[in-house]
Each structure stands twice: as structure tokens, then as C-alpha cells.
Write an enzyme that holds these catalytic residues in place. Sequence first.
Site, PDB file in Angstrom:
ATOM      1  N   LEU A  99     -36.255  76.677 109.343  1.00 54.52           N
ATOM      2  CA  LEU A  99     -35.027  75.313 109.510  1.00 54.52           C
ATOM      3  C   LEU A  99     -33.564  76.821 109.938  1.00 54.52           C
ATOM      4  CD1 LEU A  99     -34.951  72.186 108.886  1.00 54.52           C
ATOM      5  CD2 LEU A  99     -36.435  73.054 111.188  1.00 54.52           C
ATOM      6  N   ASP A 100     -33.415  76.570 110.739  1.00 52.53           N
ATOM      7  CA  ASP A 100     -31.928  77.841 111.169  1.00 52.53           C
ATOM      8  C   ASP A 100     -30.829  76.739 110.234  1.00 52.53           C
ATOM      9  OD1 ASP A 100     -33.586  79.118 113.473  1.00 52.53           O
ATOM     10  OD2 ASP A 100     -32.110  78.397 115.057  1.00 52.53           O
ATOM     11  N   ARG A 101     -30.063  77.615 109.568  1.00 56.65           N
ATOM     12  CA  ARG A 101     -29.242  77.334 108.814  1.00 56.65           C
ATOM     13  C   ARG A 101     -28.510  76.279 109.348  1.00 56.65           C
ATOM     14  NH1 ARG A 101     -23.932  78.066 108.449  1.00 56.65           N
ATOM     15  NH2 ARG A 101     -23.580  79.191 110.322  1.00 56.65           N
TER      16      ARG A 101
END
Length: 434
Positions: free
Chosen positions: A159-161
Site C-alpha cells: 500500500l502507498d504510504r
Amino acid sequence: MVTAALAPADEQEPAFAPSARPGLRKIAPYWYPYTTMAKGRWFNREILEVVSTEFRDRSVEYYRYALDSGVTTVNGRIAKPGTIIRNGDRLENIVHRHEPPVTSTPVRILHEDPEREFIVIDKPGSIPVHATGRYFYLSLVEILQNDFGYKKVYTVNRLDRLTSGLMVIGLSSKRAHTLAEEFMAGTIKKEYIARCTGEFPTEEITVGQPLLTVDRQMGLNIVHPEGKPAKTIFNRLHFDANTNTSVLHCQPLTGRSHQIRVHLQYLGHPIANDPVYSEKKIWGENLGKGGIDTTPTDERSAPVPPPQFKDAPNPEVSSSAPEPAPASAASGSTGTADDAAKKLLPRETGHDIGMGSPVPLSAEAVGVITRLRNMKDEDEDWSRWRDVVFKAKGRLHPKGMRIKPPPPQNRRIRGGPSRADTPSDAGVYTPSAT
């Protein structure tokens, strides 16, 4: 901050500290050694040219300042901007690392199956999955190992930050490989909830535009005919007229990088708070709706130097620091800052843009990347430069610190002794993040 820098070797372990601002998790600054062996594509190139094109998260002025400060060594000897990198060289850089804070919302273990060697966790937003950029101990992998006691974890989906949600984590490489195959085969489905700008159509929308990564260092992806196939299904759940935003159910049928973010940008409804794909300073008033031009061009323009760096002083290297090696003793030839300043690097002319792209870039794509770099360089602040300033001052040199040796399978006897080598009783720097 200063106390942490001056602490004895056995007290230099970073520790999470309560924040004055509620809702944030912080970690005390700490010394951190970066060590790497020269890669083949670096051979016979000047070190400033290499780092400014390979590592683009900071401005070229920062990298020149850092090298002039004497913080980087090649085979244990101070490197200058004009130092030539040779085969077998070992590069080391010790900085006083300041990790940005993340949310104090805890990582939750929702399911644990020791027998089948996997866990399911709930990752809060703002926490990166892996160590990246300025994040290390405040990354998900390190939190799972330090806070929960897992010896080793292997991520399966990412998942993106800034994205929160469920992740499947393997507790062995074999199990992680098996789970990854299930994701690739489509037997595991992924669904997201996103808030986008504008009033999204009420009917179901399917986007099947191919996606291409045109700049990996900046993490930029665009719709491009030469990209990889990608498909996302969007359904509107709610429209808020007060904020002019829509809440969407998003179902990606493929797993491309930034797929939902780029497909929503293509539709003209980018993620409401997206720092990249909904930024008019980068994409213009149209915000990339309908994609951008893909006609190749050789045109390039030089990036704009951040105003706070134009008159940056030349740092004085501490007299206690090791002296640079003569050209005959060092690997390759060691140049001076003046020699390096006479030549314009690809990063300074903009000709490094597209070096990592799999296809020739259009003028519009080049402009987007250039503006994205300029924006990030403008956000540079002197607090990041303190990483260099701390090291340049002899009084704050991390005495008694010893760089942890690489694991046996990665150990290579090259490049001579490390700059930070100390007597065996000084201890190995193995900080805890608890």
C-alpha cells in the site's frame, strides 16, 4: 536533538518519544550508516554525477554541499565531488538521521496463523511499508519486527504510504511467494474506498488505460500506450456538495503502481488530497485529465535551483576528520569542488530526465517531471541539511560507533578498512526501535 547526537555509543539507540502534538509518533534522531558497493553503471563516473542522478529525492545543491562537507568516503577515505568511482569501491555515508513523524494510530494484527506462516494487519495511513527515503524505523516492516517481535516479515501486497488498509504479511519467504502467486492469479480480490475531487458520475465507470512508470526515483506514472495493461472499476457511493468531493468504491483488476490514482486523474477526478496527481503546479489547470501527450522529444530544460540554496555557504570540514587520500592512493582520481562546479551535470541541465524511462518522453511528460522536481526542491529545508552539518562538525562525530558488517552471504573483502572501524570492544551499532 543535540543530546541524542552527543550520547555515548551505548546510548545512541533511537527511541520513540512522546510528541507535543497529539496523534503523531516520533523517533529520536540517531546516527545511521549508509554503506554500498559500487554498481556496474557507476564505474568510471564522478561521484557527484552518480548520486545526483541515482538519488533524486534531494537537490543537486544538497549533494554537492554534502560531498564538500566530507561526509562521504570511498574505501575509508574522504570523497570529493570529482572522485571517480571504480570497480570494487565501497561507499559509506554516516548521517544524523531525522525521521519524519507518522500517525500514532497503532498497527493492528487482525489475524495470525503461525502454522501457515502468515498474518493479516491493518496499516494506518502515513506509514511506509518498507524503509524508503528518510523513513527506516517508522516503516511498517521495522515496526512489525521491533514492536511485535517478528524475527522476519515478508510483504505480499503493498500500500502507498498515505493509504490505509489490510495487508497480508508472510512470516517466511516460501509462504510469501505462494501468497503473491495467488494475488497475481486473481484469486485474491482487492477493493478500496477513495475520496476524489468533483461530482463523480452515478453510473459504474471502467478504465482500462495502460500505465507506464516514467520516473522511478520520483515515483511518477502516466497513461501511455506502451505501458502495462491496467483495469479499474469505479462506483460512486456518495457525493458531498459542501466539499465538492465524491466517495468511491474502487476495484482494481490489475495491480499496477499508483493504478487507482492515475486512472482517477485520467477521468478528471483525482484523489482529493493527492500530493502529486492533483497538484496544479505540476500538471496545470487540466490536472492531466484524458492523459498527456506522448509524442517523443529531445527537449530538456534546467531545473530551477531552490532559492534557499543559491547562497549556501561552503562548509568547513573538521580538522579531526580523515584527510583525503592522494590520487595515487585512492581509488581513481579525486577532483575538487571547483573542478566539479565547472561542468554542468545531467541533473543540472535536465538531461537526466528520461534516463530511466523505458520509452522516449514527450515534451509534456518532461515538463511534468521537471515541475515535480522543482516543487520537491522548493520544499527542501535546512533541517534536512543538518544531517550533513552534524557530521561536518568534529565535536559531534559519533565516537565509538562501528558500522555493522553485512551478512556473510553479502560480505565482500574489497575497498580496505571502513572509515568508522573501531576496536572490537567498542560494540556494534545495532539500534533498537522500541
